[in-house]
Design an enzyme around this catalytic site. Structure first.
Site, PDB file in Angstrom:
ATOM      1  N   ARG A 247      12.768  -4.405   6.277  1.00 18.57           N
ATOM      2  CA  ARG A 247      13.276  -4.148   4.924  1.00 18.57           C
ATOM      3  C   ARG A 247      14.798  -4.164   4.771  1.00 18.57           C
ATOM      4  NH1 ARG A 247      11.531  -2.723   0.100  1.00 18.57           N
ATOM      5  NH2 ARG A 247      13.034  -1.068  -0.100  1.00 18.57           N
TER       6      ARG A 247
ATOM      7  N   HIS B  17       5.507   6.509  -2.536  1.00 23.00           N
ATOM      8  CA  HIS B  17       6.804   7.060  -2.922  1.00 23.00           C
ATOM      9  C   HIS B  17       6.647   8.541  -3.268  1.00 23.00           C
ATOM     10  CE1 HIS B  17       7.558   2.752  -4.576  1.00 23.00           C
ATOM     11  NE2 HIS B  17       7.809   2.806  -3.289  1.00 23.00           N
TER      12      HIS B  17
ATOM     13  N   ALA C 211       3.144   1.716   2.918  1.00 19.74           N
ATOM     14  CA  ALA C 211       4.347   0.883   2.792  1.00 19.74           C
ATOM     15  C   ALA C 211       5.376   1.572   1.909  1.00 19.74           C
ATOM     16  CB  ALA C 211       3.992  -0.486   2.226  1.00 19.74           C
TER      17      ALA C 211
ATOM     18  N   CYS D   3       0.813  -1.215   0.000  1.00 18.24           N
ATOM     19  CA  CYS D   3       0.000   0.000   0.000  1.00 18.24           C
ATOM     20  C   CYS D   3       0.850   1.270   0.000  1.00 18.24           C
ATOM     21  CB  CYS D   3      -0.929   0.008   1.204  1.00 18.24           C
ATOM     22  SG  CYS D   3      -0.040   0.078   2.775  1.00 18.24           S
TER      23      CYS D   3
END
Lengths: 459, 551
Positions: B104, B204, B73, B70
């Site tokens: 991550r 992003h 994230a 999503c």
């Protein structure tokens, strides 16, 4: 230092959680759903939820974790997720052909207020649910309870949707194993079958999340409780529910719905936990305990007596899920260890905390308990006064390394080791494994710290 | 002649007709779904400038099971997660913060900054409860920021909104503004609710916007050093950024800021003082580069440090840009020094990797970049696709003007950026730029993945579980590259899966040393004997002898 900003100075916090000792409801519901044979769990929310849950479960089990999502966009969030769920149900049955879809909600769909039964009814009316197939649901708002609550809610839904009484009591006993590993479920089943009992266990993730490598990917592995079995739970002679937080709701619902009486016991972890489990089964079913189990028990007591000196008086810090913590604390106390810091992130309630305090009432000195608490507070306690052993999930590794404390991985998630899905920690066999793990951690430390002079060959 | 022109060219892919495989994938879908997916599954056919159109950055079909995550994230997990000295508070129920806690593998080295701050090992959350859902969560957020400040004394705090925050109407930005004034440190928020956009990609963009608005340009100190640049879209998974930093250092190149592997907020603040932006992951970070160019005048070029040849090529691009014989000489010397060892390692494994067939479905750049390494290993990429790429990542930036902005993308803020009246400074004159361009240095350009893939290969956007299973069954590739969710379903087929998000906890794979690591790892994976253990002796030879063997 990994957690270099953690100091012994504790400042009151009421709003900020740091290093949580819990996660959210939906993942527990997804895990429980995977314990139904032929089930495709479905996350009614934005696609981040199922991506995160699948990733976390996959990292923990190193197995495929199949689930789908309603993939909410901004539009769905404004107008409701009905269209998305309807389309998802159609696609799942058409493309992936599950026997059953188990829908759980998310904070997103709960905040919107989507009415899942109404949407499922519409799917049914539209002919999107093939004959003989099922869609069930559980409400699992992420802002209430924890992953344990989600597991519990989905277990209860299995009862609400399927359990039915045919008027005849069968000789079957229902087992609700709690939020434990596939290996534990398998072991619980084995113990019952050693006692020659006919049981139905739900959910049952053994054979689903600890499956073999065969060269064939099975979307729906062989394990899991079947829908027929779930229906039959309503005719069982009784239910043994393990772990109040995870299993009581389903057991009570079954009692209410089908008048199947239930016994709610602790998880069968450790000597007395397992004793209680086997004794409960014996009473409900009116059977004798076979020598094979008494033999296993004797082996476990043997290890305890052989190695008691290493357990005695050791200070232990535990962090994890409430049902596990309660049973584990009892076990540690029975070994004459001193559980001194106990933290769960799950808001398990006053009664729970009281039960936990009762277990540690004879432990000398102050026992610090936080329900709900977080790992930051837990670590701060350790900074104030260290412990000899830490028990907890993979995140506890960071505390163990920073403060150089022997550490046993236990709980969810374990992201950096294997074993938990194959080797149980319940029952006497599981207890022996736990003893081995605790001893390994403690004695490896003694060996590491030994000088050239006092190194022991025999311990 | 007309007939010949109309005749569709039939490509062969690994002895099969890729169109047939595509048909097989689509045949399982309801009609509407099949129609949609048909536009996202493309048999590659590049002729000169002509690249086929692939539908991408569109909504995932509910119920299909895919790879995407999503907006949150993408924002918190990907772009801001690797910055060590910001306290990142997730405003929402506990799950989102929990799942993005250390998962991550962004490595960081806090010993290189004087304050040594590193909050990446911590998870901060407001752990929203039903009370906040009903009455609002701003009060709790304010208190949480205060507690974060009291406990950790960070120089910056960032707040990330999760799904319910947007729905109940908490204004994270005004809370941040208020607390910023109160505490005197930089505090800023991200409206990165999970439902925004169609994938991580929206996150992003939101992360880029806010970092640009609240951090970049805050510190005008011009630091010492030659050839100053920023590395964008490199997240230091498994130490990739460390390897790239090593090479830069060796070449005498000064890295001002990294977005955001091994990064600090102070470096972000100072990034606009560099003279060039390099873009690794085009998808996640091109926005910042575009905005920095407009506001501050530093141009960007696309680079790729995945693959030894690609690394050398990227270094040469940097040298060409700075156009200083000293740097060019140094870069050539470093390449000459580093490459032989890499070539040697490659030659060692090549006889065992040559001809093996790979598939890559990951990210918004990696599915492209890693084809470089497979090329070096003599492996063929049969099929590839992005999880959250856009058309420009597939077809090249030349398609940008023609991309229709749909409702899902329109909701993501597009910052209006103008040249800063004081700080804008063109780094090159138009003549210099023209000269560089004529020498082959492309600015603000990215050719995309498809022009570099063979005709006939299958390009699949936002691949589903069903499509994955179909191509794996059809081609039985020697290696599949994707993420953790895909890993074990592929491996149950008896095919190794290389995780290209987490590198399966290995790496680094970037730069020269990384390439060597990757060669060895792929050799291990595609030549392992373990995949031969699937059958027990009694499964391959089920017939029983009539008597005991010893009789």
């Amino acid at each position: 230092m990994l957690l270099k900003h953690t100091t012994s100075e504790i400042k009151e916090r009421s709003a900020l959680t740091v290093n949580p000792a819990k996660t959210c409801q939906p993942i527990g519901a997804m895990y429980a759903s995977l314990g139904i044979h032929g089930c495709l769990p479905h996350s009614h929310g934005s696609q981040g939820c199922y991506a995160y849950h699948r990733s976390a479960l996959t990292r923990h089990y190193k197995e495929p974790v199949m689930a789908a999502t309603s993939a909410f966009t901004e539009g769905a969030s404004v107008f409701g997720g009905q269209a998305n769920l309807l389309q998802a149900i159609d696609n799942m049955f058409t493309v992936y052909n599950p026997d059953i879809i188990a829908v759980h909600t998310t904070c997103l769909s709960e905040t919107i207020g989507d009415d899942i039964p109404q949407i499922v009814k519409k799917a049914e009316a539209d002919g999107k649910i093939p004959e003989g197939k099922y869609v069930i649901h559980a409400n699992t708002p992420s802002y209430v309870g924890s992953h344990v609550t989600g597991f519990s809610n989905m277990c209860k839904s299995m009862v609400d949707y399927f359990s039915e009484s045919n008027g005849h009591k069968s000789k079957t006993i229902n087992l609700i194993p709690g939020y434990v590993e596939p290996s534990d479920m398998e072991e619980i089943r084995r113990i019952a079958s050693e006692m020659k009992l006919k049981t139905i266990m739900f959910p049952d993730t053994s054979g689903v999340l600890n499956g073999p490598m065969t060269g064939r990917f099975k979307m729906y592995p062989d394990g899991g409780v079947t829908i027929d079995q779930l229906k039959q739970t309503g005719s069982g002679m009784g239910t043994v529910a393990m772990g109040r937080l995870a299993s009581m709701a389903a057991a009570r619902a079954l009692d209410n719905k089908c008048k199947v009486p239930c016994e709610i016991i602790d998880l069968p972890i450790g000597l007395h936990g397992t004793d209680a489990f086997i004794d409960t089964l014996r009473h409900i079913a009116g059977v004798n305990v076979p020598d094979s189990l008494t033999f296993e028990r004797g082996q476990m007591v043997d290890i305890i007596s052989d190695m008691h000196q290493y357990f005695y008086g050791k200070r232990v810090g535990l962090v994890g899920d409430p049902d596990q913590l309660l049973a584990l604390t009892k076990f540690l106390v029975s070994l004459d260890m001193h559980p001194v810091y106990i933290v769960t992130g799950t808001p398990a309630g006053k009664k729970y905390e009281k039960a936990l305090r009762e277990v540690v009432k004879d432990v000398p000195g102050e026992v610090k308990i936080s329900v709900p608490g977080d790992m930051y507070l837990f670590h701060q306690w350790i900074k104030q006064e260290p412990v000899d052993l830490l028990i907890g999930n993979s995140y506890v590794k960071y505390i163990a390394k920073d403060d150089d404390i022997p550490y046993v991985r236990y709980g969810f998630p374990i992201l950096d080791r294997v074993g938990h899905s194959y080797f149980p920690t319940v029952g006497y066999k599981g207890g022996m494994r736990l003893l081995e793990k605790i001893l390994d951690a403690l004695l490896d430390r003694q060996d590491r710290d030994a000088t050239d002079i006092n190194m022991e060959l025999v311990m | 002649m007309a007939n010949a022109a109309l005749k569709e060219e039939i490509f062969e892919l690994d002895g099969m007709d890729p169109e047939k495989v595509k048909e097989e994938m689509l045949s399982a879908y309801p009609t509407k779904v099949a129609r949609k997916r048909a536009k996202q599954i493309i048999v590659n056919k590049v002729e000169g400038e002509d690249v086929p159109i692939i539908q991408s950055n569109v909504r995932t079909v509910p119920g299909l099971i895919g790879q995407r995550g999503c907006c949150y994230a993408g924002c918190k997990g990907v772009v801001l997660g690797p910055t060590r000295d910001i306290v990142n508070i997730t405003h929402g129920p506990i799950g989102c913060g929990f799942y993005s806690w250390l998962t991550r593998r962004n490595q960081t080295d806090a010993t290189t900054t004087p304050d040594g701050h590193n909050f990446m090992t911590y998870c901060f959350s407001t752990d929203m409860q039903d009370e906040q859902i009903i009455f609002g969560g701003e009060k709790k957020l304010k208190q949480a920021i205060q507690e974060a400040y009291d406990n950790f004394h960070p120089k910056a705090i960032a707040v990330f909104a999760t799904c319910p925050v947007g729905l109940i109407g908490d204004d994270v930005h005004s809370v941040c503004k208020e607390m910023k004034e109160k505490l005197g440190i930089n505090i800023f928020g991200f409206s990165c609710e999970g439902y925004k956009g169609v994938s991580q990609s929206a996150g992003h963009h939101i992360a880029n916007n806010q970092i640009f608005k609240h951090v970049i340009g805050n510190d005008d100190t011009v630091k010492d050093g030659d050839y100053k640049l920023n590395l964008l879209g490199e997240y230091n998974i498994g130490g990739d950024a460390f390897e790239i930093e090593r090479i830069f250092k060796k070449c005498g190149i000064t890295q001002v800021a990294s977005f955001s592997g091994n990064s600090t907020i102070d470096a972000f603040a100072n990034a606009h003082t560099a003279d060039l932006n390099l873009i690794m992951c085009h998808r996640s970070i091109n926005y910042v580069a575009e905005m920095m160019e407009k506001k501050y005048g530093l141009p960007w070029i696309k680079v790729n440090f995945i693959g030894a040849e690609a690394t050398a090529k990227s270094l040469r691009k940097i040298a060409a840009y700075f156009d200083d014989p000293k740097l060019t000489e140094k870069v050539e010397a470093v390449i000459a020094e580093e490459l032989p060892e890499v070539k040697k390692a490659c030659a060692e494994v090549l006889p065992r990797t040559k001809g093996k067939r790979a598939m890559l479905f990951v990210g918004g750049s990696r599915a492209h970049h890693y084809q470089e390494l497979f090329n070096e290993l003599g492996m063929e990429t049969l099929s590839a696709g992005y999880e959250f790429g856009h058309r420009d990542d597939y077809e090249g930036r030349k398609v940008l003007p023609g991309i229709k902005v749909d409702a899902d993308s329109r909701n993501i803020e597009e910052l209006k950026v103008e040249a800063d009246p004081e700080k804008f400074k063109p780094r090159k004159s138009p003549e210099e730029l023209e000269k560089l361009r004529s020498c082959g240095l492309e600015f603000a350009g990215y050719e995309g993945m498809m022009p570099e893939m063979k005709n006939g290969s299958l390009v699949i956007d936002d691949i589903s579980q069903h499509e994955t299973d179909t191509i794996v069954e059809a081609f039985k590739p020697d290696l599949f590259c994707a993420g953790i969710k895909e890993k074990y379903s592929i491996q149950k087929h008896g095919i190794p899966l290389k995780q290209l998000h987490s590198y399966d906890y290995g790496g680094p794979y970037a730069g020269f040393k990384g390439a060597v690591n990757f060669y060895k790892e792929i050799d291990r994976m595609v030549n392992s004997k373990i995949w031969g253990y699937l059958k027990a002796p009694w499964q391959t030879n089920p017939e029983l002898a009539a008597t005991y063997a010893w009789d």
